[in-house]
Design a protein around this motif. Structure first.
Motif, mmCIF file in Angstrom:
data_model
loop_
_atom_site.group_PDB
_atom_site.id
_atom_site.type_symbol
_atom_site.label_atom_id
_atom_site.label_comp_id
_atom_site.label_asym_id
_atom_site.label_seq_id
_atom_site.Cartn_x
_atom_site.Cartn_y
_atom_site.Cartn_z
ATOM 1 N N VAL B 55 2.570 7.540 3.003
ATOM 2 C CA VAL B 55 2.155 6.259 2.674
ATOM 3 C C VAL B 55 2.857 5.767 1.360
ATOM 4 C CG1 VAL B 55 0.293 5.780 4.213
ATOM 5 C CG2 VAL B 55 0.083 6.640 1.864
ATOM 6 N N ASP B 62 2.457 2.307 -0.387
ATOM 7 C CA ASP B 62 2.827 1.290 0.637
ATOM 8 C C ASP B 62 1.440 0.716 1.189
ATOM 9 O OD1 ASP B 62 3.487 -0.085 2.924
ATOM 10 O OD2 ASP B 62 4.952 0.966 3.800
ATOM 11 N N LEU B 63 0.987 -0.220 0.631
ATOM 12 C CA LEU B 63 -0.355 -0.993 0.987
ATOM 13 C C LEU B 63 -0.530 -1.322 2.362
ATOM 14 C CD1 LEU B 63 -0.794 -3.151 -2.097
ATOM 15 C CD2 LEU B 63 -1.829 -1.096 -1.901
ATOM 16 N N GLU B 64 0.340 -1.784 2.965
ATOM 17 C CA GLU B 64 0.332 -2.035 4.421
ATOM 18 C C GLU B 64 0.242 -1.164 5.164
ATOM 19 O OE1 GLU B 64 2.384 -5.421 5.941
ATOM 20 O OE2 GLU B 64 2.169 -6.672 4.221
ATOM 21 N N ALA B 65 0.772 0.080 4.915
ATOM 22 C CA ALA B 65 0.864 1.407 5.831
ATOM 23 C C ALA B 65 -0.431 1.949 5.390
ATOM 24 C CB ALA B 65 1.821 2.500 5.324
ATOM 25 N N GLU B 67 -3.361 0.309 4.915
ATOM 26 C CA GLU B 67 -4.304 -0.362 5.687
ATOM 27 C C GLU B 67 -4.088 -0.272 7.287
ATOM 28 O OE1 GLU B 67 -3.272 -4.452 6.562
ATOM 29 O OE2 GLU B 67 -5.641 -5.143 6.247
ATOM 30 N N GLU B 87 -6.709 -4.181 -4.567
ATOM 31 C CA GLU B 87 -6.141 -4.056 -3.136
ATOM 32 C C GLU B 87 -6.710 -3.091 -2.351
ATOM 33 O OE1 GLU B 87 -4.126 -4.693 -5.705
ATOM 34 O OE2 GLU B 87 -2.826 -6.709 -5.463
ATOM 35 N N ALA B 90 -10.184 -3.150 -1.655
ATOM 36 C CA ALA B 90 -10.422 -4.045 -0.470
ATOM 37 C C ALA B 90 -10.173 -3.329 0.929
ATOM 38 C CB ALA B 90 -9.407 -5.309 -0.650
ATOM 39 N N ILE B 91 -9.078 -2.568 0.928
ATOM 40 C CA ILE B 91 -8.906 -1.666 2.264
ATOM 41 C C ILE B 91 -9.732 -0.663 2.512
ATOM 42 C CG2 ILE B 91 -7.263 -0.006 3.220
ATOM 43 C CD1 ILE B 91 -4.998 -1.446 1.635
#
Lengths: 377, 270
Positions: B55, B62-65, B67, B87, B90-91
């Protein structure tokens, strides 16, 4: 008899090429049609870029779901509202601020190379941020330190250049000298620093929107809002910046004072943006030139520069976080790639025709003199 | 970074620093995602990590990965990912440790607690320390052997002091260190830099050396072939041993510490 009638019906101003005059009572505003068109196109491009940034990522979210998330609650709340929207809004604000800053500084310096990157603002912010990151200052102090550094560097440049009349070449020279000095200071700090700190500082120096969000966007948004009245003034004041000094003085412009005010406005905006997103280079340099070339104006138009900067940064951030697999490419790497390639394309294809169509200072002055007191928008 | 509610037995853990990979796997928890060091892939010494999603890098996760993996716990380091805390949190509940290296034992216990395996972590750490002390006792006079640690980085050559991860392991065994590498009086006793022109001053009866990344390996190849390196007594005596950077330097954890003990036993035990 006929002759008098003709004189009466004749408008008080001569028609201005490429412009539409809007009148309301005593106030008349000329709108440069091509600039307005370019603004409209870039606004559409910006909406497209923002949509892409919100919808496309590791998780694909349809346009309808994105809109639904923004107005209500869906399963994508966190993806959109925590991960994508804040940094995209920040990219719009920072790109716009950098575009405007570049347009102002390039107009004052009458030099397309004079961007905040060249004249010390970015270097000053970079030195201060590198210090904050390598000396172990609290993270919350990073942005204030960078802001202070950028402003201090700009103050130094203005001080060095303002002796006499802040002539354009002097301004650029002073800026380049200060920038080089500060960059060498940054290098020294980086070399002496712990590898992990140095790496963080390097990423900051490239410029990134990763890990930044509402706090930074709110700060920058407030800054832009506060600067708005000054920008409205600047839009008008800029009209005389491409006149040579004696001419400008001749038509009653306080050249030095006006130039300092415009330059200060530019560096303050640039410092504010750089403090939030890092030393993103090239947006401030390329955006105004792209906007100017497309709008075919003699100096960078402010609104179009702002929109161009915003489009560049949103696209750079979006591509950086989606196009390279698990590697998160900092936005600053891509702004140069995107803006640079496009600017070169414009220079190669549109260069000469443009220069011919752009009225020089003299013809512009004549137009103004004939047109009376018309306001450019 | 404030109080965080974490699940009692997290099942889907994402780790954002190399030491946390060691920690999680040492405690029998296979993370679902891990950040890699920017110059390297996930460490090889921990066995097959093909099931662990990468990630991003430790500096730019990689925040979206992350998440998309829907973790229930994220372990990170404050000095690396401070900007991403909001961030990340929050995940999933996010636990950061403050420092790296110097405090590796405390970090291990804290991360162990976060993983719901505080007791196991304590047990593993005690077992490692007992093994180190036992090995030290078995060395007898050989304990006075001065051990030198040299690392080739892309832009510099370092020696490692008593507060570095591998320096701490050497200290746990009780091995002696060359005067220079004790970093006495220095504020930061993790490592120092040695000029390429004074490479022969690193000292030590035994030298363990490694390289960080491919650029570091090029440095290592160039300098270890050079005259200065060859003039070091330990090198001439055949007592310079290349070791795995992933274990000695970036590993940081009980498993890596155990493997360092293996290396030491192999090369020092008479």
């Amino acid at each position: 008899m006929t002759r008098t009638e003709l004189q009466r019906s004749e408008p008080r101003t001569l028609p201005l090429p490429g412009r539409t005059v809007l009148r309301s009572g005593d106030l008349s505003i000329t709108v440069h049609r091509r600039s307005a068109l370019v603004c409209a196109l870039f606004l559409i491009a910006l909406l497209g870029a923002v949509t892409a940034a919100l919808c496309l990522g590791d998780t694909y979210i349809t346009f309808a779901d994105t809109i639904a998330t923004l107005t209500g609650t869906t399963g994508y709340d966190r993806t959109i509202e925590v991960l994508r929207l804040p940094r995209t809004v920040l990219a719009v604000a920072a790109g716009a601020a950098l575009g405007i800053a570049g347009a102002l500084i390039q107009s004052v310096a009458r030099n397309p190379l004079a961007s905040p990157d060249i004249i010390g603002v970015t270097a000053g912010a970079g030195l201060a941020a590198t210090f904050a990151l390598t000396a172990g200052l609290a993270y919350a102090l990073l942005a204030p330190a960078a802001l202070t550094g950028g402003l201090a560097a700009a103050a130094l440049v203005l001080l060095a250049a303002a002796r006499g009349s802040l002539s354009a070449p002097r301004f650029v020279l002073a800026g380049v000298a200060v920038a080089v000095l500060l960059k060498s200071g940054t290098q020294i700090l980086l070399l002496a620093a712990d590898a992990i700190d140095a790496q963080r500082a390097q990423i900051w120096l490239i410029g990134t929107l990763a890990g930044r969000g509402w706090t930074e966007a709110a700060f920058l948004g407030a800054f832009l809002l506060l600067a708005l009245p000054a920008l409205v003034w600047a839009q008008r004041a800029l009209d005389t910046t491409d006149l040579d000094d004696p001419t400008a003085t001749g038509i009653g412009v306080r050249v030095t004072r006006q130039r300092i005010a415009l330059a200060v406005l530019g560096v303050v905006l640039a410092s504010a943006a750089v403090a939030q997103v890092g030393a993103v280079e090239f947006v401030a340099l390329a955006a105004p030139q792209i906007a100017r070339r497309l709008a075919r104006t003699s100096r960078p138009p402010l609104l179009a520069s702002a929109l161009t900067g915003a489009v560049l940064l949103v696209l750079a951030d979006w591509i950086g976080r989606t196009a390279f697999g698990d590697y998160q490419m900092p936005a600053g790497v891509l702004t140069a790639a995107l803006g640079g390639v496009y600017l070169i394309y414009l220079l190669l294809t549109k260069g000469t025709r443009n220069e011919k169509q752009t009225p020089g200072p003299w013809s512009r002055l004549r137009l103004r003199a004939r047109a009376g007191r018309v306001r450019d928008l | 970074m404030g109080a965080t509610e974490i699940p009692a037995e997290p099942q889907r853990v994402v780790v954002l620093d190399t030491d946390k990979i060691d920690t999680a796997l040492s405690l029998g928890v296979t993370p679902i995602g891990a950040a890699r060091a920017s110059e390297a892939e996930l460490p090889g010494y921990l066995g097959d990590l093909s099931g662990v999603a990468v990630v991003g890098t430790t500096a730019e996760p990689d925040l979206e990965a992350i998440e998309a993996l829907e973790p229930d716990l994220i372990l990170g380091s404050k000095f690396r990912q401070e900007a991403f805390y909001d961030e990340l949190n929050a995940i999933a509940p996010t636990v950061f440790t403050e420092q790296v290296g110097v405090t590796w034992k405390e970090n291990f216990l804290l991360d162990g607690d976060a993983l719901g395996k505080g007791e196991e972590a304590k047990g593993l750490l005690e077992a490692y320390e007992a093994r180190a002390a036992e090995f030290g006792a078995s060395l007898g006079d050989a304990l006075a052997t001065q051990v030198s640690l040299v690392r080739f980085m892309p832009d510099q050559i370092r020696y490692y002091g008593p507060d570095s991860f591998s320096g701490i392991v050497l200290g746990d065994v009780g091995l002696a260190r060359p005067e220079l590498q004790q970093l006495n009086g220095a504020e930061d006793r993790r490592f120092g830099e040695v000029s390429a022109e004074e490479l022969d001053t690193v000292g030590g009866d035994v030298v363990f050396y490694c390289a960080y990344g491919t650029d570091g390996e090029a440095m290592l190849a160039e300098y270890t072939a050079g005259e200065l390196w060859q003039s070091i007594p330990a090198v001439q005596g055949g007592k310079a041993y290349p070791v795995d950077d992933e274990i000695w330097m970036t590993g940081i954890g009980v498993t890596a510490a155990g493997l360092i003990l293996d290396d030491l036993e192999k090369h020092l035990a008479a």
